[in-house]
Write an enzyme that holds these catalytic residues in place. Structure first.
Site, PDB file in Angstrom:
ATOM      1  N   GLU A  39       2.687  -2.179 -13.020  1.00  0.00           N
ATOM      2  CA  GLU A  39       1.713  -2.654 -13.998  1.00  0.00           C
ATOM      3  C   GLU A  39       0.662  -1.554 -14.104  1.00  0.00           C
ATOM      4  O   GLU A  39       0.110  -1.143 -13.079  1.00  0.00           O
ATOM      5  CB  GLU A  39       1.076  -3.959 -13.511  1.00  0.00           C
ATOM      6  CG  GLU A  39       0.212  -4.579 -14.571  1.00  0.00           C
ATOM      7  CD  GLU A  39      -0.444  -5.882 -14.143  1.00  0.00           C
ATOM      8  OE1 GLU A  39      -0.066  -6.443 -13.092  1.00  0.00           O
ATOM      9  OE2 GLU A  39      -1.337  -6.324 -14.873  1.00  0.00           O
ATOM     10  N   ARG A 263       7.167  -6.140   1.372  1.00  0.00           N
ATOM     11  CA  ARG A 263       6.247  -5.058   1.010  1.00  0.00           C
ATOM     12  C   ARG A 263       6.012  -4.149   2.194  1.00  0.00           C
ATOM     13  O   ARG A 263       5.999  -4.608   3.335  1.00  0.00           O
ATOM     14  CB  ARG A 263       4.837  -5.596   0.745  1.00  0.00           C
ATOM     15  CG  ARG A 263       4.659  -6.416  -0.329  1.00  0.00           C
ATOM     16  CD  ARG A 263       3.244  -6.831  -0.600  1.00  0.00           C
ATOM     17  NE  ARG A 263       3.349  -7.191  -1.961  1.00  0.00           N
ATOM     18  CZ  ARG A 263       2.825  -6.528  -2.966  1.00  0.00           C
ATOM     19  NH1 ARG A 263       2.039  -5.515  -2.762  1.00  0.00           N
ATOM     20  NH2 ARG A 263       3.051  -6.887  -4.185  1.00  0.00           N
ATOM     21  N   LYS A 273      -4.257  -3.114  -5.384  1.00  0.00           N
ATOM     22  CA  LYS A 273      -4.948  -2.297  -6.380  1.00  0.00           C
ATOM     23  C   LYS A 273      -6.337  -2.839  -6.670  1.00  0.00           C
ATOM     24  O   LYS A 273      -7.257  -2.075  -6.953  1.00  0.00           O
ATOM     25  CB  LYS A 273      -4.116  -2.235  -7.663  1.00  0.00           C
ATOM     26  CG  LYS A 273      -2.986  -1.234  -7.561  1.00  0.00           C
ATOM     27  CD  LYS A 273      -2.194  -1.158  -8.842  1.00  0.00           C
ATOM     28  CE  LYS A 273      -1.198  -2.299  -8.910  1.00  0.00           C
ATOM     29  NZ  LYS A 273      -0.256  -2.184 -10.017  1.00  0.00           N
TER      30      LYS A 273
END
Ligand code: ATP
Ligand code: MG
Length: 558
Positions: A39, A263, A273
């Protein structure tokens, strides 16, 4: 052919590779296609590097391809700056994508898919607000409540959805929801929202749209549109898989499959982020590429190499359960690679003057190997003269036993130069040492030493009149807590106040004057360094990439 056999290291396959290997063996696919779907709402970090390594890596290993797809369905947080940085980072890591796509390129197609679902009676326009919808969702143990608008006719839904698209309703006043099952044990199947109204400017589609698809109504569909065979994502998407499959089945589109892995988490840092953006906005760091950041651009600026980052991802591997990876593994990979590739240079951080009392020429040009690990790396000239600098801590007036560095009456080797014997010193009125006196042994020149002398210590040094003054930046961990996920309170409370130390007293040998961005250096006995982008021709700045770790006696050989 068994593609895995081509793997040079013959490492056992990880579980994703096993799935792919089986699929290919069974002839389920002729070739595979993966995608990396960032993204564009921030810079890539080391966690993304793991996903990149996996997605591009498996495709390469099994002779397939990888698309880069910007998952840009949320217009509010996305920016073109991020798109550019993401592309630069992936390229820098050494990967190339088969196609560059944007989920926003599929907005028309996704809209048509929504119409298809409505027409089949599989989706409806709801007048409840997102908050009311959430309140009626039920709990994992209690079913949700059907919305009063769930039974709208297909025609009414089609009209309302078109009016949503036309901008006739306010944000939050209407959504499009899938009609699945408000009693499903999987909360995500309780009539999830597919589209919401947002009067926001999109970085690519501008003001064309005021309705935007949710992640679950964009991601899987984009995979199908591109014929992605293996859609690899992180564990939190496990519950989304049922919805992913529901959409594919209802729309009768290409059956991409979703697979999940844990992850990558790394000690002493944060990776979200949103948190990294806070560090930038609140100026805890100088920017996304601050060398202390876990971002790819930060690591690049710090001097980490793509090879070392990929090696770290490879060693960390992938798992089905989350764990914390030790940052020192990454540092180990960096050190291991830089040891092979970096140029050796001498820099004195905290100088004290040494006078070679029996050296009466103006200068002597010596030679030093650029890199003893690489025969092809050649030599650089090192000027030697009457006045040198050595590290203040390398001299002791009253040394303890086994102090093999410089002390009165003791001999040491100056790296790539001569053995010198310390004969005395001078002090100022305050008792600070201003000058150390030595004599050198002309026959002891490195490489052609006929002196027969044996000394224990070797010191780095620079010739004072040839040396250039440089700024050094030494980085420590940005956070004091090893595992921030387990800490209470705000993550910023754990910021290390001493994560940056600037040294402005350092003198470097003149070969460093021509340092380039691409070069990596080992400052002997000090650490690995690289040129920083803040450098000016008359003011070079070097970042410490990583410490040497090994003790000095092991590190510096004759
Ligand atoms: P963040 O939580 O850091 O904002 P994200 O998952 O929202 O990350 P995306 O841009 O959506 O970031 O991620 C792109 C791809 O990278 C996704 O497939 C995502 O699963 C993967 N990814 C993100 N963070 C990690 C991580 N720590 N380890 C492995 N893969 C990751
Ligand atoms: Mg995301």
């Amino acid at each position: 052919m068994d593609a895995a056999l081509n793997n040079e290291k013959a490492k056992p396959l990880n579980f994703i590779e096993e799935i792919i290997d089986n699929d290919l063996k069974q002839g389920k696919y002729q070739s595979i296609l993966t995608r990396f779907p960032p993204e564009p709402n921030g810079y890539l970090h080391i966690g993304h590097a793991s996903s990149i390594w996996l997605n591009f890596g498996v495709a390469k290993k099994f002779g397939g391809k990888t698309n880069l797809r910007f998952d840009d369905t949320n217009p509010v947080t996305e920016e073109t700056e991020y798109v550019e940085s993401i592309k630069a980072d992936i390229k820098w890591l050494g990967y190339s994508w088969a196609n560059e796509f944007y989920a926003s390129d599929y907005f028309d197609q996704l809209y048509n898919y929504a119409i298809q679902l409505i027409s089949q009676g599989d989706a409806y326009v709801d007048d409840l607000t997102p908050d009311e919808i959430a309140a009626q969702k039920g709990t994992p143990t209690e079913p949700g409540i059907n919305s009063p608008f769930r039974s709208r006719t297909i025609d009414e839904n089609l009209q309302l959805f078109e009016a949503m698209k036309a901008g006739n309703f306010q944000e939050g006043s209407k959504t499009l929801r899938a009609k699945i099952d408000m009693a499903s044990v999987n909360m995500l199947l309780r009539d999830p929202i597919l589209y919401r109204i947002k009067f926001a400017h999109h970085h690519r589609t501008g003001d064309t749209w005021c309705i935007y698809p949710m992640y679950d109504f964009a991601h899987g569909q984009s995979d199908s549109i591109e014929n992605i065979t293996h859609s690899i994502c992180t564990l939190e998407f496990i519950p989304h898989r049922a919805l992913y499959d529901w959409c594919i089945q209802k729309l009768n589109i290409y059956p991409s499959h979703q697979y999940e892995f844990a992850r990558l988490n790394v000690s002493y840092t944060v990776m979200s982020k949103r948190k990294l953006l806070q560090l930038v906005n609140e100026k805890h760091v100088s920017g996304w590429d601050d060398p202390r950041m876990p971002t790819i651009s930060g690591m690049r600026r710090r001097g980490y190499t793509p090879q070392a980052i990929n090696e770290f991802c490879d060693r960390a591997g992938i798992a089905k359960r989350e764990k914390l990876n030790d940052i020192s593994l990454l540092e180990f990979c960096v050190r291991e690679e830089l040891n092979k590739s970096s140029f050796r240079r001498m820099v004195v951080f905290d100088p004290v003057k040494v006078i070679i009392t029996n050296f009466n020429e103006s200068e002597l040009l010596l030679e030093g190997e650029n890199n003893p690990e690489d025969e092809t790396s050649g030599f650089r000239a090192i000027p030697f003269s009457k006045e040198l600098f050595i590290e203040r801590e390398d001299f002791m007036e009253n040394p303890p036993k086994k102090f093999f560095r410089m002390a009165i009456g003791q001999s040491v080797r100056l790296k790539s130069a001569f053995i010198v014997t310390c004969t005395g010193l001078e002090k100022d009125v305050n008792g600070n040492i201003t000058e150390i006196h030595c004599t050198y042994i002309p026959e002891s020149k490195s490489g052609s030493d006929t002196s027969g002398m044996k000394v224990q210590g070797t010191l780095h040094w620079v010739s004072s009149k040839h040396a250039i003054k440089v700024e050094l930046r030494e980085y420590e961990r940005l956070f004091l807590s090893e595992n921030l996920a387990t800490e209470e309170g705000d993550f910023k409370e754990y910021i290390n106040p001493e994560s940056l130390k600037i040294i402005s007293t350092a003198y470097a040998e003149p070969a460093l004057e021509n340092a380039t961005d691409a070069q990596r250096f080992q400052f002997l006995r000090k650490g690995y360094f690289c040129l920083d982008k803040d450098s000016q021709p008359a003011h070079l700045v070097f970042n410490r990439t990583v410490t040497l770790k090994e003790s000095f006696s092991k590190e510096v050989k004759k």
